[in-house]
Design a protein around this motif. Structure first.
Motif, PDB file in Angstrom:
ATOM      1  N   TRP A 128      -5.864   2.960   1.570  1.00  0.00           N
ATOM      2  CA  TRP A 128      -5.438   1.553   1.506  1.00  0.00           C
ATOM      3  C   TRP A 128      -5.943   0.795   2.738  1.00  0.00           C
ATOM      4  CZ3 TRP A 128      -3.337  -1.245  -2.340  1.00  0.00           C
ATOM      5  CH2 TRP A 128      -2.787  -2.486  -2.036  1.00  0.00           C
ATOM      6  N   ASN A 140      -6.262  -7.685   0.735  1.00  0.00           N
ATOM      7  CA  ASN A 140      -4.915  -7.185   0.992  1.00  0.00           C
ATOM      8  C   ASN A 140      -4.217  -7.970   2.101  1.00  0.00           C
ATOM      9  OD1 ASN A 140      -5.134  -5.238  -1.011  1.00  0.00           O
ATOM     10  ND2 ASN A 140      -5.808  -3.640   0.398  1.00  0.00           N
ATOM     11  N   GLY A 180       0.807  -1.210   0.000  1.00  0.00           N
ATOM     12  CA  GLY A 180       0.000   0.000   0.000  1.00  0.00           C
ATOM     13  C   GLY A 180       0.841   1.260   0.000  1.00  0.00           C
TER      14      GLY A 180
END
Length: 391
Positions: free
Chosen positions: A292, A317, A115
């Protein structure tokens, strides 16, 4: 007492002694904390009496906190709210100075570095993996995108059965220097990654796979032009307010085992959680892009994930998102390593363990950590009913 050994350190009961002494068994690289002053943490002036509380082990069963900690072979645990330590406990020969391996929490650390690179314009998540790593063109990962690496939707042939020596996950361990090498093993982690095959459709389904994170770390290294351990150091660890250097295990070529090899102190794991719940900011500086973190905590499409135990919810993520009413999300590693973040209460729970079963008591951990986060601040407990929307 038996000596620590590369043959046995991942095998209970030996892991009770080894998981906080990994650097005595496996080669490591130092992730320097730099010269920044540590982020201060202090004992709360008015902590909740967590020692006397009960926690949920399931929707039907509660138990005293000490029973949960014993059940899950806890090595250490800390409950943090803002910069206040509400509860902290160490067991056996673990101390606040012990560096414990975080196992697959390393994956979640890797994704936060991704990120950072996205925010700096150095990484395109929609790009094909081979744009950065042409060496993977002949293997399974050659057809995957960076986004598919981040969300574990790449599709190599990979068996994650941790206790079976014939599986790819153990072959990856051997190539990384975690287990004694066999004659036919790949020469290091990246040779192992180049050799992985698979005919599945990338992006079609979730497939949790440790090798996927090692490919991601390789991509980050190439995108930034900096070795992965130095990326961890310069992009994250030296900005965290950590109190100690971290370590990461490396293979015979010095390649870090990005999927599982980070070792750190318990309080520094809590500080990492604090940074994330603070929207990626520390001392007025944006370290991790706030968007992010928001995208990570929202999770993926709940309709594509099963609610079956041990890990209901979704994945984004390289973080797990259970979909409860507090918006909790968490990082987890085998043998009971957890970093639980509760945005509603602002509570962070970091826990190191040495469970007997690599995936042991997963559902009990999720239920218990959720209830600890609520009871630490006297708030209403979170439920575990995912919102059925595409996030």
């Amino acid at each position: 007492m038996s000596l620590l050994s590369l043959d046995t350190w991942l095998t209970p009961p030996h892991n009770r002694r080894s998981l906080h002494q990994v650097d005595k068994l496996v080669a490591t690289d130092v992730i320097s904390r730099g010269d920044r002053a540590p982020l201060p943490l202090h004992a709360s002036d008015s902590p909740q009496n967590l020692e006397a509380c009960t926690v949920a082990l399931s929707p039907e069963r509660e138990a005293p906190l000490h029973e949960f900690l014993a059940l899950t072979n806890t090595d250490s645990i800390i409950v943090l709210h803002d910069d206040e330590i509400l509860y902290e406990k160490y067991f056996d020969d673990n101390t606040p100075e012990s560096r414990h391996i975080v196992m697959s929490i390393s994956k979640s650390v890797c994704a936060m570095v991704a990120g950072i690179l996205v925010g700096e314009g150095l990484l395109d998540v929609d790009a094909p993996t081979i744009r950065c790593i042409p060496e993977l063109a002949g293997g399974s990962y050659g057809g995957a995108t960076v986004r598919q690496l981040l969300d574990m939707t790449a599709a190599p042939d990979f068996d994650m059965s941790y206790t079976d020596p014939s599986t790819e996950v153990q072959a990856g361990d051997r190539s990384a220097g975690w287990r004694p090498r066999r004659a036919d093993d790949a020469d290091g982690t990246r040779a192992f990654l180049e050799g992985l095959q698979g005919s599945g459709e990338h992006g079609a389904a979730f497939q949790y796979c440790s090798a996927t994170t090692d490919v991601l770390a390789w991509v980050l290294e190439r995108a930034a032009g900096i070795p992965y351990a130095r990326l961890l150091e310069t992009k994250l660890w030296q900005h965290l307010g950590a109190e100690a250097d971290a370590l990461i295990t490396v293979d015979n070529h010095g390649t870090p085992y990005a999927c599982a090899g980070i070792n750190m102190r318990l309080r520094d794991l809590a500080r990492f959680g604090r940074l994330i719940l603070d929207g990626g900011r520390i001392d007025g500086r944006q370290v991790i892009p706030e968007e992010w973190i928001r995208a990570t905590s929202r999770g993926g499409d709940f309709d594509t994930f099963s609610d079956e135990e041990p890990r209901p919810g979704t994945y984004r993520n390289q973080w797990w998102v259970p979909g409860d009413s507090h918006g909790s999300f968490y990082a987890v590693g085998i043998f009971g390593q957890y970093l639980w973040l509760d945005p509603t209460t602002g509570v962070i729970i970091a826990k190191f363990s040495s469970e007997v079963d690599p995936l042991g008591h997963s559902s009990q951990h999720i239920n218990a950590l959720r209830s600890i986060a609520s009871r630490a601040t006297g708030s209403r407990p979170a439920d575990n009913r995912p919102e059925r929307t595409s996030k």
